[in-house]
Design a protein around this motif. Structure first.
Motif, PDB file in Angstrom:
ATOM      1  N   ALA A  20      -1.750   9.413   2.136  1.00  0.00           N
ATOM      2  CA  ALA A  20      -2.082   8.233   2.953  1.00  0.00           C
ATOM      3  C   ALA A  20      -1.011   7.993   4.013  1.00  0.00           C
ATOM      4  O   ALA A  20      -1.329   7.669   5.160  1.00  0.00           O
ATOM      5  CB  ALA A  20      -2.227   7.005   2.062  1.00  0.00           C
ATOM      6  N   TYR A  53       6.066   5.978   1.860  1.00  0.00           N
ATOM      7  CA  TYR A  53       5.312   5.727   0.632  1.00  0.00           C
ATOM      8  C   TYR A  53       6.293   5.654  -0.525  1.00  0.00           C
ATOM      9  O   TYR A  53       7.434   6.115  -0.421  1.00  0.00           O
ATOM     10  CB  TYR A  53       4.256   6.804   0.376  1.00  0.00           C
ATOM     11  CG  TYR A  53       4.798   8.151  -0.029  1.00  0.00           C
ATOM     12  CD1 TYR A  53       4.892   8.514  -1.368  1.00  0.00           C
ATOM     13  CD2 TYR A  53       5.220   9.066   0.929  1.00  0.00           C
ATOM     14  CE1 TYR A  53       5.382   9.748  -1.740  1.00  0.00           C
ATOM     15  CE2 TYR A  53       5.713  10.304   0.556  1.00  0.00           C
ATOM     16  CZ  TYR A  53       5.790  10.642  -0.775  1.00  0.00           C
ATOM     17  OH  TYR A  53       6.286  11.863  -1.141  1.00  0.00           O
ATOM     18  N   GLN A  54       5.884   5.048  -1.629  1.00  0.00           N
ATOM     19  CA  GLN A  54       6.744   4.891  -2.797  1.00  0.00           C
ATOM     20  C   GLN A  54       6.484   6.037  -3.768  1.00  0.00           C
ATOM     21  O   GLN A  54       5.375   6.198  -4.265  1.00  0.00           O
ATOM     22  CB  GLN A  54       6.465   3.550  -3.481  1.00  0.00           C
ATOM     23  CG  GLN A  54       7.395   3.228  -4.618  1.00  0.00           C
ATOM     24  CD  GLN A  54       8.794   2.881  -4.153  1.00  0.00           C
ATOM     25  OE1 GLN A  54       8.983   2.435  -3.034  1.00  0.00           O
ATOM     26  NE2 GLN A  54       9.766   3.101  -5.001  1.00  0.00           N
ATOM     27  N   ASP A  55       7.492   6.858  -4.011  1.00  0.00           N
ATOM     28  CA  ASP A  55       7.392   7.932  -5.000  1.00  0.00           C
ATOM     29  C   ASP A  55       7.659   7.319  -6.375  1.00  0.00           C
ATOM     30  O   ASP A  55       8.782   6.928  -6.690  1.00  0.00           O
ATOM     31  CB  ASP A  55       8.407   9.028  -4.695  1.00  0.00           C
ATOM     32  CG  ASP A  55       8.288  10.219  -5.631  1.00  0.00           C
ATOM     33  OD1 ASP A  55       7.760  10.067  -6.756  1.00  0.00           O
ATOM     34  OD2 ASP A  55       8.728  11.315  -5.246  1.00  0.00           O
ATOM     35  N   LEU A  56       6.612   7.213  -7.175  1.00  0.00           N
ATOM     36  CA  LEU A  56       6.739   6.565  -8.475  1.00  0.00           C
ATOM     37  C   LEU A  56       7.576   7.384  -9.454  1.00  0.00           C
ATOM     38  O   LEU A  56       8.240   6.833 -10.324  1.00  0.00           O
ATOM     39  CB  LEU A  56       5.360   6.278  -9.059  1.00  0.00           C
ATOM     40  CG  LEU A  56       4.486   5.326  -8.222  1.00  0.00           C
ATOM     41  CD1 LEU A  56       3.114   5.176  -8.860  1.00  0.00           C
ATOM     42  CD2 LEU A  56       5.165   3.989  -8.053  1.00  0.00           C
ATOM     43  N   ARG A  95       4.188  -0.961   7.265  1.00  0.00           N
ATOM     44  CA  ARG A  95       3.495  -0.988   5.975  1.00  0.00           C
ATOM     45  C   ARG A  95       3.954   0.171   5.087  1.00  0.00           C
ATOM     46  O   ARG A  95       4.206   1.269   5.570  1.00  0.00           O
ATOM     47  CB  ARG A  95       1.992  -0.881   6.252  1.00  0.00           C
ATOM     48  CG  ARG A  95       1.171  -0.834   5.035  1.00  0.00           C
ATOM     49  CD  ARG A  95      -0.309  -0.736   5.385  1.00  0.00           C
ATOM     50  NE  ARG A  95      -1.013  -0.464   4.171  1.00  0.00           N
ATOM     51  CZ  ARG A  95      -1.958   0.427   4.044  1.00  0.00           C
ATOM     52  NH1 ARG A  95      -2.347   1.129   5.077  1.00  0.00           N
ATOM     53  NH2 ARG A  95      -2.535   0.630   2.886  1.00  0.00           N
ATOM     54  N   ARG A  96       4.031  -0.044   3.785  1.00  0.00           N
ATOM     55  CA  ARG A  96       4.339   1.017   2.831  1.00  0.00           C
ATOM     56  C   ARG A  96       3.036   1.509   2.223  1.00  0.00           C
ATOM     57  O   ARG A  96       2.176   0.724   1.848  1.00  0.00           O
ATOM     58  CB  ARG A  96       5.261   0.509   1.730  1.00  0.00           C
ATOM     59  CG  ARG A  96       5.710   1.643   0.818  1.00  0.00           C
ATOM     60  CD  ARG A  96       6.861   1.262  -0.028  1.00  0.00           C
ATOM     61  NE  ARG A  96       8.037   1.081   0.822  1.00  0.00           N
ATOM     62  CZ  ARG A  96       9.235   0.820   0.355  1.00  0.00           C
ATOM     63  NH1 ARG A  96       9.432   0.702  -0.931  1.00  0.00           N
ATOM     64  NH2 ARG A  96      10.250   0.660   1.172  1.00  0.00           N
ATOM     65  N   PHE A  97       2.886   2.832   2.108  1.00  0.00           N
ATOM     66  CA  PHE A  97       1.632   3.434   1.657  1.00  0.00           C
ATOM     67  C   PHE A  97       1.718   3.828   0.188  1.00  0.00           C
ATOM     68  O   PHE A  97       2.802   4.060  -0.346  1.00  0.00           O
ATOM     69  CB  PHE A  97       1.306   4.632   2.542  1.00  0.00           C
ATOM     70  CG  PHE A  97       1.004   4.215   3.957  1.00  0.00           C
ATOM     71  CD1 PHE A  97      -0.275   3.862   4.326  1.00  0.00           C
ATOM     72  CD2 PHE A  97       2.019   4.111   4.891  1.00  0.00           C
ATOM     73  CE1 PHE A  97      -0.548   3.430   5.610  1.00  0.00           C
ATOM     74  CE2 PHE A  97       1.756   3.683   6.179  1.00  0.00           C
ATOM     75  CZ  PHE A  97       0.473   3.339   6.532  1.00  0.00           C
ATOM     76  N   PRO A  98       0.550   3.949  -0.487  1.00  0.00           N
ATOM     77  CA  PRO A  98       0.553   4.212  -1.930  1.00  0.00           C
ATOM     78  C   PRO A  98       0.891   5.656  -2.309  1.00  0.00           C
ATOM     79  O   PRO A  98       1.319   5.907  -3.437  1.00  0.00           O
ATOM     80  CB  PRO A  98      -0.874   3.862  -2.356  1.00  0.00           C
ATOM     81  CG  PRO A  98      -1.697   4.061  -1.127  1.00  0.00           C
ATOM     82  CD  PRO A  98      -0.799   3.706   0.023  1.00  0.00           C
ATOM     83  N   ASN A  99       0.672   6.614  -1.384  1.00  0.00           N
ATOM     84  CA  ASN A  99       0.952   8.009  -1.721  1.00  0.00           C
ATOM     85  C   ASN A  99       1.265   8.815  -0.454  1.00  0.00           C
ATOM     86  O   ASN A  99       1.106   8.319   0.658  1.00  0.00           O
ATOM     87  CB  ASN A  99      -0.217   8.633  -2.492  1.00  0.00           C
ATOM     88  CG  ASN A  99      -1.526   8.509  -1.732  1.00  0.00           C
ATOM     89  OD1 ASN A  99      -1.593   8.762  -0.534  1.00  0.00           O
ATOM     90  ND2 ASN A  99      -2.572   8.100  -2.441  1.00  0.00           N
ATOM     91  N   GLN A 100       1.671  10.050  -0.647  1.00  0.00           N
ATOM     92  CA  GLN A 100       2.077  10.892   0.476  1.00  0.00           C
ATOM     93  C   GLN A 100       0.918  11.187   1.429  1.00  0.00           C
ATOM     94  O   GLN A 100       1.085  11.156   2.640  1.00  0.00           O
ATOM     95  CB  GLN A 100       2.664  12.206  -0.038  1.00  0.00           C
ATOM     96  CG  GLN A 100       3.138  13.109   1.085  1.00  0.00           C
ATOM     97  CD  GLN A 100       3.734  14.416   0.582  1.00  0.00           C
ATOM     98  OE1 GLN A 100       3.664  14.718  -0.601  1.00  0.00           O
ATOM     99  NE2 GLN A 100       4.300  15.171   1.482  1.00  0.00           N
TER     100      GLN A 100
END
Length: 72
Positions: free
Chosen positions: A60, A29-32, A53-58
């Motif tokens: 998910a 996931y991407q850590d904003l 796939r990359r996920f929106p948060n930890q």
């Protein structure tokens, strides 16, 4: 061993289930806040299966990794 001739078969399907089971599954996931990708892992050991796939948060990413580990 089972031997069949074409006369004995009207329809058939073959599935080879000798694939290795995953020891662990990695989802990203991407850590904003840090601005970089972070990995979440379910299970341990080899072989490692990576979800593309990359996920929106930890949450998910972790849930997807655990679900994929159960599926495999």
């Amino acid at each position: 061993m089972l031997t069949l001739t074409p006369k004995e078969v009207s329809r058939w399907r073959y599935r080879n289930s000798t694939r290795e089971k995953a020891g662990s599954v990695v989802a990203v996931y991407q850590d904003l806040g840090q601005g970089k990708p972070v990995e979440c892992t379910a299970g341990e050991g080899e072989p490692v299966q990576r979800i593309k796939r990359r996920f929106p948060n930890q949450a998910a990413a972790q849930k997807a990794a655990e679900a994929e580990l159960q599926r495999l």
